[in-house]
Design a protein around this motif. Structure first.
Motif, mmCIF file in Angstrom:
data_model
loop_
_atom_site.group_PDB
_atom_site.id
_atom_site.type_symbol
_atom_site.label_atom_id
_atom_site.label_comp_id
_atom_site.label_asym_id
_atom_site.label_seq_id
_atom_site.Cartn_x
_atom_site.Cartn_y
_atom_site.Cartn_z
ATOM 1 N N LYS A 1 -3.791 7.092 -1.403
ATOM 2 C CA LYS A 1 -4.133 5.829 -0.744
ATOM 3 C C LYS A 1 -5.392 5.213 -1.345
ATOM 4 O O LYS A 1 -5.485 3.990 -1.527
ATOM 5 N N GLU A 2 -6.367 6.064 -1.646
ATOM 6 C CA GLU A 2 -7.594 5.564 -2.261
ATOM 7 C C GLU A 2 -7.303 4.975 -3.644
ATOM 8 O O GLU A 2 -7.880 3.957 -4.036
ATOM 9 N N GLY B 1 0.807 -1.217 0.000
ATOM 10 C CA GLY B 1 0.000 0.000 0.000
ATOM 11 C C GLY B 1 0.838 1.262 0.000
ATOM 12 O O GLY B 1 0.530 2.229 -0.704
ATOM 13 N N ILE B 2 1.915 1.284 0.796
ATOM 14 C CA ILE B 2 2.784 2.464 0.841
ATOM 15 C C ILE B 2 3.441 2.701 -0.525
ATOM 16 O O ILE B 2 3.510 3.835 -1.013
ATOM 17 N N PHE C 1 -2.870 -4.783 0.939
ATOM 18 C CA PHE C 1 -2.502 -3.371 1.105
ATOM 19 C C PHE C 1 -1.425 -3.199 2.180
ATOM 20 O O PHE C 1 -0.466 -2.436 2.000
ATOM 21 N N ASN C 2 -1.555 -3.888 3.291
ATOM 22 C CA ASN C 2 -0.606 -3.728 4.399
ATOM 23 C C ASN C 2 0.477 -4.808 4.422
ATOM 24 O O ASN C 2 1.258 -4.889 5.376
ATOM 25 N N LYS D 1 -5.792 11.785 -3.855
ATOM 26 C CA LYS D 1 -5.957 10.840 -2.746
ATOM 27 C C LYS D 1 -5.214 9.546 -3.089
ATOM 28 O O LYS D 1 -5.814 8.563 -3.518
ATOM 29 N N ARG E 1 -5.709 1.582 -3.234
ATOM 30 C CA ARG E 1 -6.724 0.564 -2.941
ATOM 31 C C ARG E 1 -7.539 0.224 -4.189
ATOM 32 O O ARG E 1 -7.929 -0.930 -4.391
ATOM 33 N N SER F 1 0.793 3.879 -3.077
ATOM 34 C CA SER F 1 0.384 5.245 -2.717
ATOM 35 C C SER F 1 1.457 6.246 -3.135
ATOM 36 O O SER F 1 1.149 7.351 -3.596
#
Length: 301
Positions: free
Chosen positions: A109-110, A93-94, A125-126, A107, A113, A97
């Protein structure tokens, strides 16, 4: 006609080695393109020139009407370089992003996702990359290429080294998105490319040696027929069917049947009727020549 790629005399040299040699291209801004050819043929070099990673040694190229590498194409092109890697020290995710933020997406992060959902990996994601399988990491790198909803996406060997399930997931993703963006895909898997692309370009020794439209496969007056084993004198039976011009045995029970397409436009149905009447079971029938035959042996096929 709007063009996706336009090139004139496109040449790229590395010292005395010519990787791309005077390529001319006019690719319409519709449909997806496959690049095939042996290793070292110039496929990756062409994709790098399209992305603006490299500059031509000679000639010129326009992508979506613009010069590659310029600000006018920012966010309009996405790419998966060959053997792209993820940073093992940061979560999926990082990283996604960060790529989204570099493109100026409000946005990020959105957006990360969103693209993970596209490749059916929302749950990663994590996760750190090393906790994922090879196929999952490959799909994450494809998600990176989809950030910002680009008009054109280049995928260099997107299914290389993948197991059948992950390779199928990639094919399904491409076919699901073909109406939203255009793809240029490099691969050695011709059967796979035939399922994902509309036009196939064969590059060899830095030159464009052939170009075929996948949809034209049924316009050649040829089909491949695989009969059930144990049928005696198969070839002579096939040659006696009306409309048949030539029967070539490929394998033990597989035949290439050439027929008169003009006088027998529904030959496949006529063939099946004749086989049923002769009580000859068959296993498979495929209209047209294979992509391999059309690209590499058009004069014999």
């Amino acid at each position: 006609m709007n063009l996706m790629i336009e090139a004139r005399g496109l040449t790229k040299s590395y010292g005395s080695k010519i990787a791309l040699d005077g390529v001319d291209l006019n690719l319409a801004a519709s449909g997806s393109i496959a690049l095939v050819g042996p290793n070292g043929a110039g496929k990756t070099t062409l994709m790098s020139l399209i992305c603006g990673y490299l500059r031509p040694s000679k000639g010129e190229i326009r992508v979506l009407g613009e010069a590659p590498g310029g600000s006018a194409l920012l966010g309009r092109i996405g790419a998966l370089p060959q053997d792209a890697q993820l940073d093992p020290g940061f979560s999926v995710g990082i990283q996604l992003s960060h790529y989204a933020a570099l493109q100026g997406i409000p946005k990020p992060k959105e957006e990360a996702r969103r693209v993970l959902e596209l490749v059916q990996l929302s749950e990663t994601f994590n996760s750190l990359p090393q906790s994922l399988s090879h196929g999952m990491r490959k799909r994450v790198t494809i998600a990176q290429a989809l950030i910002g909803q680009p008009e054109l996406v280049l995928l260099d060997e997107p299914t290389a080294g993948l197991d059948p399930a992950n390779a199928r997931a990639v094919r399904e993703l491409v076919n699901r998105l073909r109406g939203q963006c255009r793809f240029i895909i490099s691969s050695h898997n011709l059967e796979e490319l035939q399922k994902m692309c509309d036009t196939v370009l064969h590059i060899d020794h830095g030159r464009l040696s052939n170009q075929v439209a996948v949809d034209d496969a049924g316009q050649e007056g040829a089909l491949t027929l695989t009969l059930a084993p144990g049928i005696e004198d198969q070839q002579s039976v096939l040659t006696q069917i009306a409309g048949v011009r030539q029967v070539t045995k490929r394998d033990r029970d597989e035949y290439l049947v050439r027929y008169d397409l003009t006088t027998h436009p529904d030959f496949d149905l006529e063939l099946l009727t004749a086989l049923k009447a002769a009580r000859i079971p068959y296993r498979r029938l495929a209209i047209g020549l294979s992509l391999e035959e059309r690209l590499f042996t058009p004069e014999q096929a």
